[in-house]
Design an enzyme around this catalytic site. Sequence first.
Site, PDB file in Angstrom:
ATOM      1  N   ARG A   1       0.849  -1.212   0.000  1.00 34.75           N
ATOM      2  CA  ARG A   1       0.000   0.000   0.000  1.00 34.75           C
ATOM      3  C   ARG A   1       0.875   1.249   0.000  1.00 34.75           C
ATOM      4  NH1 ARG A   1      -2.122   2.224   4.484  1.00 34.75           N
ATOM      5  NH2 ARG A   1      -2.368   0.227   5.530  1.00 34.75           N
TER       6      ARG A   1
ATOM      7  N   TYR B   1     -12.440  18.736 -16.119  1.00 28.33           N
ATOM      8  CA  TYR B   1     -13.068  17.403 -16.250  1.00 28.33           C
ATOM      9  C   TYR B   1     -14.204  17.257 -15.205  1.00 28.33           C
ATOM     10  CZ  TYR B   1     -13.307  12.290 -15.847  1.00 28.33           C
ATOM     11  OH  TYR B   1     -13.712  10.989 -15.774  1.00 28.33           O
TER      12      TYR B   1
ATOM     13  N   ASP C   1      -3.600  19.373 -14.695  1.00 28.93           N
ATOM     14  CA  ASP C   1      -3.953  18.086 -15.289  1.00 28.93           C
ATOM     15  C   ASP C   1      -3.374  18.092 -16.704  1.00 28.93           C
ATOM     16  OD1 ASP C   1      -5.204  15.977 -16.678  1.00 28.93           O
ATOM     17  OD2 ASP C   1      -6.973  16.057 -15.381  1.00 28.93           O
TER      18      ASP C   1
ATOM     19  N   LYS D   1      -5.395   7.120 -20.056  1.00 29.47           N
ATOM     20  CA  LYS D   1      -5.463   7.699 -21.409  1.00 29.47           C
ATOM     21  C   LYS D   1      -4.168   7.329 -22.174  1.00 29.47           C
ATOM     22  CE  LYS D   1      -9.095   9.498 -19.566  1.00 29.47           C
ATOM     23  NZ  LYS D   1     -10.082   8.532 -19.185  1.00 29.47           N
TER      24      LYS D   1
HETATM   25  C1  LIG Z   1      -8.787  15.200 -18.209  1.00 29.53           C
HETATM   26  C2  LIG Z   1      -9.057  14.030 -17.308  1.00 29.53           C
HETATM   27  N1  LIG Z   1      -8.524  14.025 -16.080  1.00 29.53           N
HETATM   28  C3  LIG Z   1      -8.760  13.004 -15.222  1.00 29.53           C
HETATM   29  C4  LIG Z   1      -9.555  11.938 -15.579  1.00 29.53           C
HETATM   30  C5  LIG Z   1      -9.840  10.842 -14.579  1.00 29.53           C
HETATM   31  O1  LIG Z   1      -9.098   9.717 -14.862  1.00 29.53           O
HETATM   32  P1  LIG Z   1      -9.556   8.204 -14.497  1.00 29.53           P
HETATM   33  O2  LIG Z   1     -10.704   7.877 -15.374  1.00 29.53           O
HETATM   34  O3  LIG Z   1      -8.310   7.418 -14.759  1.00 29.53           O
HETATM   35  O4  LIG Z   1      -9.940   8.206 -13.040  1.00 29.53           O
HETATM   36  C6  LIG Z   1     -10.096  11.878 -16.864  1.00 29.53           C
HETATM   37  C7  LIG Z   1     -10.919  10.716 -17.303  1.00 29.53           C
HETATM   38  O5  LIG Z   1     -11.583  10.733 -18.313  1.00 29.53           O
HETATM   39  C8  LIG Z   1      -9.870  12.971 -17.748  1.00 29.53           C
HETATM   40  O6  LIG Z   1     -10.416  13.012 -18.979  1.00 29.53           O
END
Ligand SMILES: Cc1ncc(COP(=O)(O)O)c(C=O)c1O
Length: 396
Positions: free
Chosen positions: A58, A111, A184, A209
């Site tokens: 962990r 997001y 991000d 992604k």
């Molecule tokens: C820009 C962005 N940040 C964060 C995330 C969250 O990632 P996860 O789906 O791996 O939790 C996403 C998911 O689509 C995203 O498009």
Amino acid sequence: MTPKRHFETELVFDGDDNCDKYGAVVPPIYQNSLFTFQTWEEIEHAFTDKANSVIYSRGNNPTVTFVEKKLAQLARGEKAKLFGSGMAAVSAGILHFMSQGDHMITIKNTYGPTLSFINSFMKPKMGTEVSYVSGDNVEEFRQAIQPNTKLIYLESPSSVVFSLQDIEAIVDLAKAHNIATIVDNSWATPIYQKPLTFGVDLEVHSCSKYLGGHSDIVAGVLIGSTEILEQIHLREYELLGGKLASVEANLLLRSLRTLSLRMQRHSDSAGKIARYLQQHPKIKTVFYPGLDDFKQATLARKQMTGFSGLLSFQLATENIAEIKRFFNALALFQRGVSWGGHESLIYAPAISCYKEQPIEQLKLMGISLGDMRISVGLEDPQDLIDDLSNALSCVQ
Ligand SMILES: Cc1ncc(COP(=O)(O)O)c(C=O)c1O
């Protein structure tokens, strides 16, 4: 002394850190929950540096740590922590800088689940405050700063319309007011954008992604300084427990070896498709930062060295029957959420919300029924254009 290597070499070469005793060319997967010690003193010693000791998976696991080092190197950070999803990394990063009653600033087009975490989780549970800005102008951020502002959270390019924020200028402003910054960077990846070199405190990715790239893992990462990452390790990482499994870390390691090549292909194909869509009479607008006439093209070229494969466009029609006909007629583009994998995907943001919200409300949110988001995969770009062309012929 080892000569300085290009990052493409670092992504492929595992030799420096791979100390497997059999010389296995791919590092082994440590599929275990705990690690044992010979003596009381050895365990005691491990606990004096818990953030870097291998005691329990962990906290640290050698397979996961191996990939974390690679990601930190790629993004020009000192340290990285891998999480079980992008959202686990996003929420840990935000919680690290925010305490009860603090204020943060973010952009309107962040997001969706990140916005929900800030609005529906933190606000009622922690009494935190948030201000939203369009992100187009650094002055908006300056005006939104309050005495209790602790964090500016950016996503550049943002979700859906891919608008950019001037990362360097916003970081300068934040530093002058002792405010932390997170970006991000999932869209651009560290191949095309390196926010840490602009002074950002934390870079976050959904590794589900492009970093994962094969639609077979859900993972996230935070990258930054050793100081911040060690604090996060001991608090938000170990205590909330959102760690990544070693098998998934190994799949991520496999993916990083081809990241640079994959991004070139995503980028080339997305550029071709964006230009094709732009001149098509049944398309109203194309949103793609790689287009020469993108509204923030100068900023895009200043802070990114390339453009990934996720873009959106608006169909000229608002007739739902025609929009559905186009969407359902695609053969190569598969219909589904997420993006950044080898396969091409299409999604319509209105699908998940138009049943609950009146069209006028969606328009206020900047979403119209004809908005389409495509993730351009690794297929031949001409086949993808033919697929779009065929589906567009179904629209009047
Ligand atoms: C820009 C962005 N940040 C964060 C995330 C969250 O990632 P996860 O789906 O791996 O939790 C996403 C998911 O689509 C995203 O498009």
